[in-house]
Every structure is written in C-alpha cells, then in structure tokens.
Design a protein around this motif. Structure first.
Motif, PDB file in Angstrom:
ATOM      1  N   TYR A 128      15.468  11.977   5.017  1.00  0.00           N
ATOM      2  CA  TYR A 128      14.106  11.432   4.894  1.00  0.00           C
ATOM      3  C   TYR A 128      14.088  10.203   3.989  1.00  0.00           C
ATOM      4  O   TYR A 128      15.055   9.914   3.280  1.00  0.00           O
ATOM      5  N   LYS A 129      12.981   9.463   4.058  1.00  0.00           N
ATOM      6  CA  LYS A 129      12.862   8.223   3.276  1.00  0.00           C
ATOM      7  C   LYS A 129      11.948   8.450   2.078  1.00  0.00           C
ATOM      8  O   LYS A 129      11.159   9.395   2.072  1.00  0.00           O
ATOM      9  N   ARG A 130      12.092   7.522   1.093  1.00  0.00           N
ATOM     10  CA  ARG A 130      11.283   7.639  -0.131  1.00  0.00           C
ATOM     11  C   ARG A 130      10.407   6.416  -0.345  1.00  0.00           C
ATOM     12  O   ARG A 130      10.814   5.288  -0.051  1.00  0.00           O
ATOM     13  N   ILE A 131       9.243   6.681  -0.932  1.00  0.00           N
ATOM     14  CA  ILE A 131       8.302   5.609  -1.261  1.00  0.00           C
ATOM     15  C   ILE A 131       8.963   4.550  -2.149  1.00  0.00           C
ATOM     16  O   ILE A 131       8.808   3.351  -1.923  1.00  0.00           O
ATOM     17  N   SER A 132       9.718   5.014  -3.151  1.00  0.00           N
ATOM     18  CA  SER A 132      10.253   4.068  -4.139  1.00  0.00           C
ATOM     19  C   SER A 132      11.276   3.099  -3.540  1.00  0.00           C
ATOM     20  O   SER A 132      11.569   2.064  -4.129  1.00  0.00           O
ATOM     21  N   ASP A 133      11.806   3.426  -2.358  1.00  0.00           N
ATOM     22  CA  ASP A 133      12.796   2.530  -1.734  1.00  0.00           C
ATOM     23  C   ASP A 133      12.142   1.543  -0.771  1.00  0.00           C
ATOM     24  O   ASP A 133      12.848   0.824  -0.062  1.00  0.00           O
ATOM     25  N   THR A 134      10.809   1.557  -0.691  1.00  0.00           N
ATOM     26  CA  THR A 134      10.148   0.868   0.420  1.00  0.00           C
ATOM     27  C   THR A 134       9.229  -0.263  -0.019  1.00  0.00           C
ATOM     28  O   THR A 134       8.430  -0.098  -0.943  1.00  0.00           O
ATOM     29  N   THR A 135       9.342  -1.379   0.687  1.00  0.00           N
ATOM     30  CA  THR A 135       8.328  -2.432   0.522  1.00  0.00           C
ATOM     31  C   THR A 135       7.491  -2.478   1.795  1.00  0.00           C
ATOM     32  O   THR A 135       8.022  -2.576   2.897  1.00  0.00           O
ATOM     33  N   VAL A 136       6.194  -2.366   1.593  1.00  0.00           N
ATOM     34  CA  VAL A 136       5.270  -2.427   2.725  1.00  0.00           C
ATOM     35  C   VAL A 136       4.666  -3.828   2.777  1.00  0.00           C
ATOM     36  O   VAL A 136       4.139  -4.314   1.779  1.00  0.00           O
ATOM     37  N   GLY A 137       4.772  -4.467   3.928  1.00  0.00           N
ATOM     38  CA  GLY A 137       4.176  -5.798   4.112  1.00  0.00           C
ATOM     39  C   GLY A 137       2.910  -5.669   4.949  1.00  0.00           C
ATOM     40  O   GLY A 137       2.946  -5.104   6.039  1.00  0.00           O
ATOM     41  N   GLY A 145      -7.128  -4.786   4.642  1.00  0.00           N
ATOM     42  CA  GLY A 145      -5.773  -4.982   4.119  1.00  0.00           C
ATOM     43  C   GLY A 145      -5.724  -4.846   2.608  1.00  0.00           C
ATOM     44  O   GLY A 145      -4.806  -4.224   2.058  1.00  0.00           O
ATOM     45  N   GLU A 146      -6.716  -5.385   1.931  1.00  0.00           N
ATOM     46  CA  GLU A 146      -6.693  -5.341   0.466  1.00  0.00           C
ATOM     47  C   GLU A 146      -6.884  -3.909  -0.045  1.00  0.00           C
ATOM     48  O   GLU A 146      -6.198  -3.466  -0.968  1.00  0.00           O
ATOM     49  N   LYS A 147      -7.800  -3.190   0.590  1.00  0.00           N
ATOM     50  CA  LYS A 147      -8.015  -1.783   0.177  1.00  0.00           C
ATOM     51  C   LYS A 147      -6.731  -0.960   0.402  1.00  0.00           C
ATOM     52  O   LYS A 147      -6.314  -0.173  -0.453  1.00  0.00           O
ATOM     53  N   LEU A 148      -6.117  -1.182   1.563  1.00  0.00           N
ATOM     54  CA  LEU A 148      -4.871  -0.461   1.859  1.00  0.00           C
ATOM     55  C   LEU A 148      -3.802  -0.803   0.815  1.00  0.00           C
ATOM     56  O   LEU A 148      -3.118   0.084   0.298  1.00  0.00           O
ATOM     57  N   ALA A 149      -3.697  -2.096   0.509  1.00  0.00           N
ATOM     58  CA  ALA A 149      -2.685  -2.535  -0.463  1.00  0.00           C
ATOM     59  C   ALA A 149      -2.898  -1.840  -1.805  1.00  0.00           C
ATOM     60  O   ALA A 149      -1.951  -1.321  -2.410  1.00  0.00           O
ATOM     61  N   GLU A 150      -4.134  -1.795  -2.248  1.00  0.00           N
ATOM     62  CA  GLU A 150      -4.410  -1.163  -3.547  1.00  0.00           C
ATOM     63  C   GLU A 150      -4.053   0.326  -3.521  1.00  0.00           C
ATOM     64  O   GLU A 150      -3.455   0.848  -4.460  1.00  0.00           O
ATOM     65  N   ASP A 151      -4.387   0.987  -2.421  1.00  0.00           N
ATOM     66  CA  ASP A 151      -4.089   2.427  -2.342  1.00  0.00           C
ATOM     67  C   ASP A 151      -2.588   2.687  -2.261  1.00  0.00           C
ATOM     68  O   ASP A 151      -2.077   3.656  -2.824  1.00  0.00           O
ATOM     69  N   LEU A 152      -1.871   1.809  -1.550  1.00  0.00           N
ATOM     70  CA  LEU A 152      -0.418   1.989  -1.459  1.00  0.00           C
ATOM     71  C   LEU A 152       0.227   1.791  -2.830  1.00  0.00           C
ATOM     72  O   LEU A 152       1.139   2.524  -3.209  1.00  0.00           O
ATOM     73  N   VAL A 153      -0.261   0.812  -3.575  1.00  0.00           N
ATOM     74  CA  VAL A 153       0.273   0.587  -4.928  1.00  0.00           C
ATOM     75  C   VAL A 153       0.018   1.832  -5.792  1.00  0.00           C
ATOM     76  O   VAL A 153       0.905   2.295  -6.512  1.00  0.00           O
ATOM     77  N   LYS A 154      -1.202   2.386  -5.660  1.00  0.00           N
ATOM     78  CA  LYS A 154      -1.504   3.608  -6.438  1.00  0.00           C
ATOM     79  C   LYS A 154      -0.544   4.735  -6.076  1.00  0.00           C
ATOM     80  O   LYS A 154      -0.280   5.625  -6.869  1.00  0.00           O
ATOM     81  N   ASN A 155      -0.048   4.701  -4.844  1.00  0.00           N
ATOM     82  CA  ASN A 155       0.897   5.731  -4.394  1.00  0.00           C
ATOM     83  C   ASN A 155       2.353   5.310  -4.594  1.00  0.00           C
ATOM     84  O   ASN A 155       3.251   5.840  -3.936  1.00  0.00           O
ATOM     85  N   ARG A 156       2.584   4.305  -5.437  1.00  0.00           N
ATOM     86  CA  ARG A 156       3.921   3.886  -5.893  1.00  0.00           C
ATOM     87  C   ARG A 156       4.717   3.070  -4.883  1.00  0.00           C
ATOM     88  O   ARG A 156       5.924   2.895  -5.037  1.00  0.00           O
ATOM     89  N   PHE A 157       4.086   2.577  -3.813  1.00  0.00           N
ATOM     90  CA  PHE A 157       4.809   1.688  -2.899  1.00  0.00           C
ATOM     91  C   PHE A 157       4.909   0.298  -3.521  1.00  0.00           C
ATOM     92  O   PHE A 157       4.023  -0.114  -4.284  1.00  0.00           O
ATOM     93  N   ASN A 158       5.976  -0.431  -3.164  1.00  0.00           N
ATOM     94  CA  ASN A 158       5.999  -1.878  -3.425  1.00  0.00           C
ATOM     95  C   ASN A 158       5.208  -2.490  -2.276  1.00  0.00           C
ATOM     96  O   ASN A 158       5.473  -2.177  -1.110  1.00  0.00           O
ATOM     97  N   VAL A 159       4.271  -3.364  -2.598  1.00  0.00           N
ATOM     98  CA  VAL A 159       3.414  -3.906  -1.534  1.00  0.00           C
ATOM     99  C   VAL A 159       3.392  -5.428  -1.609  1.00  0.00           C
ATOM    100  O   VAL A 159       3.261  -6.014  -2.689  1.00  0.00           O
ATOM    101  N   ILE A 160       3.522  -6.066  -0.446  1.00  0.00           N
ATOM    102  CA  ILE A 160       3.334  -7.508  -0.356  1.00  0.00           C
ATOM    103  C   ILE A 160       2.347  -7.788   0.780  1.00  0.00           C
ATOM    104  O   ILE A 160       2.132  -6.922   1.643  1.00  0.00           O
ATOM    105  N   GLY A 161       1.731  -8.952   0.744  1.00  0.00           N
ATOM    106  CA  GLY A 161       0.730  -9.250   1.774  1.00  0.00           C
ATOM    107  C   GLY A 161       0.933 -10.632   2.365  1.00  0.00           C
ATOM    108  O   GLY A 161       1.717 -11.447   1.840  1.00  0.00           O
ATOM    109  N   TRP A 162       0.227 -10.891   3.448  1.00  0.00           N
ATOM    110  CA  TRP A 162       0.269 -12.211   4.096  1.00  0.00           C
ATOM    111  C   TRP A 162      -1.134 -12.534   4.611  1.00  0.00           C
ATOM    112  O   TRP A 162      -1.793 -11.684   5.219  1.00  0.00           O
ATOM    113  N   ALA A 163      -1.599 -13.740   4.309  1.00  0.00           N
ATOM    114  CA  ALA A 163      -2.949 -14.149   4.731  1.00  0.00           C
ATOM    115  C   ALA A 163      -2.942 -15.654   4.952  1.00  0.00           C
ATOM    116  O   ALA A 163      -1.890 -16.301   4.848  1.00  0.00           O
ATOM    117  N   THR A 164      -4.099 -16.226   5.243  1.00  0.00           N
ATOM    118  CA  THR A 164      -4.134 -17.686   5.381  1.00  0.00           C
ATOM    119  C   THR A 164      -4.361 -18.354   4.028  1.00  0.00           C
ATOM    120  O   THR A 164      -3.827 -19.418   3.763  1.00  0.00           O
TER     121      THR A 164
END
Ligand code: NAP
Ligand code: GLV
Length: 309
Positions: A128-137, A145-164
């Motif tokens: 299985y995979k682990r949150i700490s090994d993962t970057t979510v784009g 997208g912003e709400k999701l990003a904040e919640d993923l960070v709260k759940n210990r994911f590394n998060v990056i985003g892309w916008a205009t």
C-alpha cells in the motif's frame, strides 16, 4: 418577474418546492408546465435542452445549478448580453474535498481490490501507499481546488497547485500558466483535475500531459469529461506509465454501456457524484440574485464570458 427551472433530470420538483417554501412571494415554474414566458426573468438551469432558453423574451439572467457553466456557454441560444451566474458554495466545496480524499485513500489502501477479492473469497495482501510519500497536484485552484488543497494539507499530503494567476496559499506552491506546467506535472504523483471546461482546457488531460507525470502517477478527473482524451488515458495506463485513474465525469453521461472504462481494472468510475449541489445550501444564493435582479443591483457569482468560467 418570475423564475423558470430547466433541467432534464428528476429534480425539478424538489428545487421548485424548496424555492417556493423559502420565497412564497415569487412565481416559480418548471419549464415543463404551462407558464407565462414573457414574465420569466431568471432561468435556473442544469444541462438544459438546446434552444430551451430562446422562448423567454425578457430573460435577464441564466443561473447554473452547479459550479460549472460549460453547458450554458455551449448553448448558442443564450443571449450574449445576459449575465450568467454559477454556484459558489462551501458545502459544494467540502463535498468535493471529501470525495477526492476518499478516492485517494481507497486507491492507496487497495480497498476496491479487496472488495473484489472478498466477492471471490480470495485472501491476498497487497503493498500500500502512504500519504507522506505523495505529492498531490491540483489543476485548477479555484473555489473547489483551494478547499481541497487545504484539506489535503491538513491530512499531511504535500500539495501543489496550478492556475492561471498566482496565489498565496500557506503551505501550497501554486504554479501558473504554460511555462510552469511541466514542472508542476513532474512533481504530481496524484494529479487532480478541477479546471473549468473552456476552449483552453478541453482535452488538456492527453498523452502529452501524461508523459510529463512521474511514472506510476494516478489521475483523478472530477471536473468534466471534456478535459480528458479517453484513448490517451487508456494508452498511458495500458503501457504502464500511469498506475490508474479515478473518473467521475465523462464525455457522455451516463457513460455508454460499451465504453472500455466500465471494465478496466485500473479505472475507478463514479456517476458524476463527486459533489452535487445541495438544495438547502444553494437556494439562498439563487434567491438573493433574483432579488438583486429585481432591484437592479449587481449579481453575485457571475462568470466571465471571455474566460468561459
Ligand atoms: P473556479 O472557482 O472557477 O476555479 C477554476 C480554477 O481553474 C481557477 O483557479 C482558474 O485559475 C483555473 N483555470 C481556469 N482555466 C485555466 C487554465 N487554462 N490554465 C490553468 N488554470 C486554469 O471553479 P470551481 O468552482 O473550483 O469548479 C471547478 C470545476 O469543477 C467546475 O467548472 C465544474 O466543471 C467541476 N465540478 C464538478 C463536480 C462534480 O461533481 N464532478 C462538482 C462541482 C464542480 P485562476 O484562479 O487563475 O482564474
Ligand atoms: C457539477 O458538476 C457542478 O458543476 O456543480
């Protein structure tokens, strides 16, 4: 002045009842019943039949029942001068965030595979995979997208985003535009599409993009089917570059019976349910805009015709 509801599913009565309950002074009609066309000033729509909006000579606004408005722009009968509004709602945003989180965790921990194993009485532990090994784009750092990003960070994911346009969001690096797209993609172990469907984003999930993702990346499309080139996704999963995909939206909905996504073992499909407009939560904003329309005040949550979102 009056409101017409135009949608082709079985939810017209619930929306109509709820609108009338909250605003008994306003006339609300289903487009399927006899109604005075010249009185309609606000049309609330979800995937309306083509040309349905043509019959209202005094229409002043078209309101999407959802966050997306692509189906409104697609309808060339919507008069150019009329503002278009969309849903911006914290419940819609938190529903989306919960859905994506569930999908990622289910993929990480092989839950779908174990359900299939269970149906066959097969005992087969998997890696299985682990949150700490993962970057979510996240492609599309708007309301959802912003709400999701904040919640993923709260759940210990590394998060990056892309916008205009650039964004300052604590703990999240947001890349912008075509120049930074490949750097963003090269870091995304899980890629989530939360873009609006526009001229620029149609077909954006294609083999050129998949090539830039790290090997064994997982793709989640919860935006619109039109973002994805289906054959390219199949090619990149079947050639082993991608680990799989979670898809909630499709070019044609319901997904046609013969479509290969239905039976692909590495594709998890759901029937456009990631986040569904909640009647109680959305009605106040529809009514507020109706009253603003009546009083000649600026509307809330209008979209930009030039940008298409
Ligand atoms: P939004 O607030 O308008 O955000 C859109 C984001 O996409 C913004 O960050 C925008 O950048 C970015 N963007 C747009 N065009 C781009 C481009 N060409 N390149 C890079 N970034 C681009 O939209 P939202 O409310 O978050 O909703 C997003 C979409 O989710 C909706 O349009 C709808 O299709 C979909 N949706 C699906 C479900 C479901 O159940 N599956 C439910 C609700 C919504 P800027 O911030 O710089 O403008
Ligand atoms: C759902 O797909 C929405 O656009 O709200």
């Amino acid at each position: 002045m009056a409101i017409v509801i135009i949608r082709q599913d079985n939810k017209i009565d619930s929306w109509k009842k709820a609108l009338i309950a909250k605003a008994p002074d306003i006339s609300v009609y289903s487009y399927l019943e006899e109604h005075p066309k010249e009185e309609i000033t606000l049309a609330c729509v979800w995937k309306q039949p083509v040309d349905a909006l043509k019959q209202y000579p005094n229409l002043k606004c078209v309101a999407s029942f959802g966050a997306g408005v692509d189906f409104i722009f697609k309808d060339k009968s919507v008069p150019e001068h009329i503002p278009i509004t969309r849903v911006v709602d914290p419940v819609l945003a938190s529903d989306m965030s919960e859905f994506v989180l569930a999908l990622i965790l289910s993929y990480f921990k092989n839950l779908n595979n174990y359900k299939i194993d269970q149906s066959k009485k097969v005992w087969q532990p998997r890696e299985y995979k682990r949150i700490s090994d993962t970057t979510v784009g996240i492609m599309g750092m708007g309301v959802l997208g912003e709400k999701l990003a904040e919640d993923l960070v709260k759940n210990r994911f590394n998060v990056i985003g892309w916008a205009t346009s650039p964004k300052i969001i604590p703990g999240i690096e947001v890349y912008t535009g075509d120049n930074e797209k490949n750097t963003f993609l090269s870091r995304s172990n899980i890629l989530i599409c939360l873009l609006p469907l526009t001229k620029e984003t149609t077909g954006i999930l294609n083999n050129k993009l998949f090539k830039e993702l790290p090997k064994q990346a997982y793709v989640i499309n919860v935006a619109r089917g039109g973002h994805l080139v289906d054959e390219d996704l199949l090619e990149y999963i079947n050639n082993g570059h991608l680990a799989g995909a979670g898809l909630d939206v499709f070019h044609e909905e319901p997904l046609p019976f013969e479509h290969p996504f239905w039976t692909h073992p590495k594709i998890h499909i759901t029937p456009h349910v990631a986040s569904v407009s909640d009647i109680e939560s959305v009605i106040p904003q529809l009514l507020e805009n109706y009253r603003r329309l009546t009083e000649g005040l600026p509307l809330k949550y209008t979209v930009n015709r030039e940008k298409g979102y």
